[in-house]
Design an enzyme around this catalytic site. Structure first.
Site, PDB file in Angstrom:
ATOM      1  N   CYS A 321       2.236   4.998  -0.670  1.00 18.19           N
ATOM      2  CA  CYS A 321       1.179   3.551  -0.910  1.00 18.19           C
ATOM      3  C   CYS A 321       2.365   3.172  -2.280  1.00 18.19           C
ATOM      4  CB  CYS A 321       0.134   4.677  -1.688  1.00 18.19           C
ATOM      5  SG  CYS A 321       0.558   5.742  -2.949  1.00 18.19           S
ATOM      6  N   HIS A 369      -2.845   7.106  -6.524  1.00 23.53           N
ATOM      7  CA  HIS A 369      -2.431   6.183  -5.332  1.00 23.53           C
ATOM      8  C   HIS A 369      -2.951   4.620  -6.467  1.00 23.53           C
ATOM      9  CE1 HIS A 369      -3.384   5.023  -1.293  1.00 23.53           C
ATOM     10  NE2 HIS A 369      -4.112   4.030  -2.178  1.00 23.53           N
ATOM     11  N   HIS A 381      -2.653  -1.095   1.806  1.00 22.42           N
ATOM     12  CA  HIS A 381      -2.412  -0.359   0.990  1.00 22.42           C
ATOM     13  C   HIS A 381      -1.605   0.534   1.673  1.00 22.42           C
ATOM     14  CE1 HIS A 381      -6.104   2.389   1.060  1.00 22.42           C
ATOM     15  NE2 HIS A 381      -6.023   1.242   2.293  1.00 22.42           N
TER      16      HIS A 381
END
Length: 407
Positions: A321, A369, A381
């Protein structure tokens, strides 16, 4: 007087009517009671909703990249308590008494722990790169200074040999014995230059010797730090691989039909979270326009759609990510930190209502994240292992906050 025949007949009829009524009443009372259907029972409660356990699997560690995600996990994969429902979560029907939903939560919790460990791994890897560069620079400096020191020692030796070849008399003595005044003045100038040169060489030898000792000590310390960082990175890697093994084992234990249903449950959970986020009316307040650099970052990120997530990867074929956001903003000529935790810590924070495309949304309590805001309530993402880079609702995960790389 005798009763008339009509009276007798009327009396008989009355008796028959009374007798018949009693018989009918008695017969009715002897009948069994009618069958009464049992009262309808309330239907059992719906299966518990998928519950927004905030998706973080977070233990409040706020991992600082030291390889310890602080989640108190003993490595046995125990995710008890991960399936507790949360009020307001949209109900998701699950077969077999919610067992599949429980599996979904366990897998999600494992991947959350993987995300935290991945950030720790990335932080250790970045720190190791910096430390290696520092060690290399110190080693080059030591090597160069050692060469300079050898040269200075050779020069000092040459001066000593020249004095010896001069007959052993000190230069000042030879000047005193000189007969030619002009030669005396010239020699005096040479003497002063020689003294300065000798003093300079000796001074440089002394300083360089001290610097070399300091540099060697610093290089040794940096090398020790580097080895410690490598151990932490290795520990984070082991945790990631162990959690991945558990998650894969859980998923592989399901039949093909159940795995398909599991994916559907994941999608439903994400949609339910996104719907709740949108119902707050937040999207009505967000109307920021992307900066020129933000547009470049978004263009790069969208060009990676469909590529696989891989923990620790920074592209160009696979990404995690923060690797995706790192490269996207690098394409826009804006350097940002490597990990989502450092992006949260170092970049300027903005209110959600002030978001604009290109901003980074940081997710989960431990900031493990990150996704890039696209506008219209969506992000791009890299979700997790086994998934591909995709566009998804910005509220499909629990939001920690928003940062702006080009503030």
């Amino acid at each position: 007087m005798k009763p008339s025949r009509g009276a007798v007949i009327a009396g008989a009829l009355c008796v028959l009517m009374v007798t018949g009524g009693l018989t009918a009443t008695t017969a009715y009372a002897a009948l069994p009671p009618p069958t009464v259907a049992p009262a309808p029972q309330p239907s059992p409660p719906s299966p518990p909703p998928p519950g927004d356990d905030d998706g973080s699997g977070d233990d409040g560690s706020g991992d600082d990249g030291n390889g310890d995600d602080g989640n108190g996990d003993d490595g046995n994969g125990d995710t008890e308590g991960a399936a507790d429902p949360v009020d307001g979560e949209e109900a998701v029907e699950a077969p077999a008494g919610g067992e599949l939903e429980k599996v979904r939560r366990q897998i999600e919790a494992l991947h959350n722990q993987i995300g935290s460990a991945t950030d720790a791994y990335n932080a250790a890897a970045e720190r190791a790169r910096r430390q290696q560069r520092a060690v290399d620079a110190l080693n080059r400096r030591v090597k160069d200074n050692e060469a300079t020191l050898r040269d200075l020692r050779n020069r000092a030796g040459a001066m000593a040999r020249a004095q010896y070849r001069g007959g052993g008399f000190p230069v000042a003595t030879r000047l005193t014995l000189a007969d030619d005044p002009e030669a005396y003045i010239r020699s005096l100038g040479l003497l002063r230059k020689g003294q300065r040169a000798t003093s300079g060489v000796i001074g440089r030898l002394d300083r360089l010797g001290r610097e070399l000792a300091d540099d060697r000590e610093a290089a040794a310390d940096r090398h020790t730090e580097l080895e410690d960082t490598r151990k932490k990175r290795g520990a984070a890697k082991k945790r990631i691989e162990a959690k991945l093994k558990q998650a894969r084992k859980l998923e592989s234990s399901l039949a093909a039909e159940e795995r398909a249903r599991l994916r559907e449950l994941e999608e439903q959970t994400a949609r339910a979270r996104q719907l709740r986020w949108l119902k707050t009316g937040v999207l009505e307040e967000i109307n920021g326009e992307a900066s020129e650099r933000g547009k470049k970052a978004v263009t790069y990120a969208l060009a990676q759609l469909g590529k696989d997530y891989e923990w620790g990867a920074e592209g160009p074929e696979t990404f995690d990510c923060s690797g995706l956001t790192l490269r996207a903003w690098e394409a826009a000529e804006v350097p940002i930190p490597r990990t989502s935790q450092e992006q949260w810590r170092q970049l300027e924070r903005v209110d959600i209502a002030d978001m604009r495309p290109g901003d980074l949304i940081i997710y989960k309590e431990d900031a493990s994240h990150v996704g890039m805001y696209l506008g219209d309530g969506e992000i791009v993402h890299a979700p997790r292992t086994g998934r591909q880079i995709r566009v998804e609702g910005a509220g499909s995960l629990p939001i920690l906050g928003v940062v702006r790389p080009d503030a």
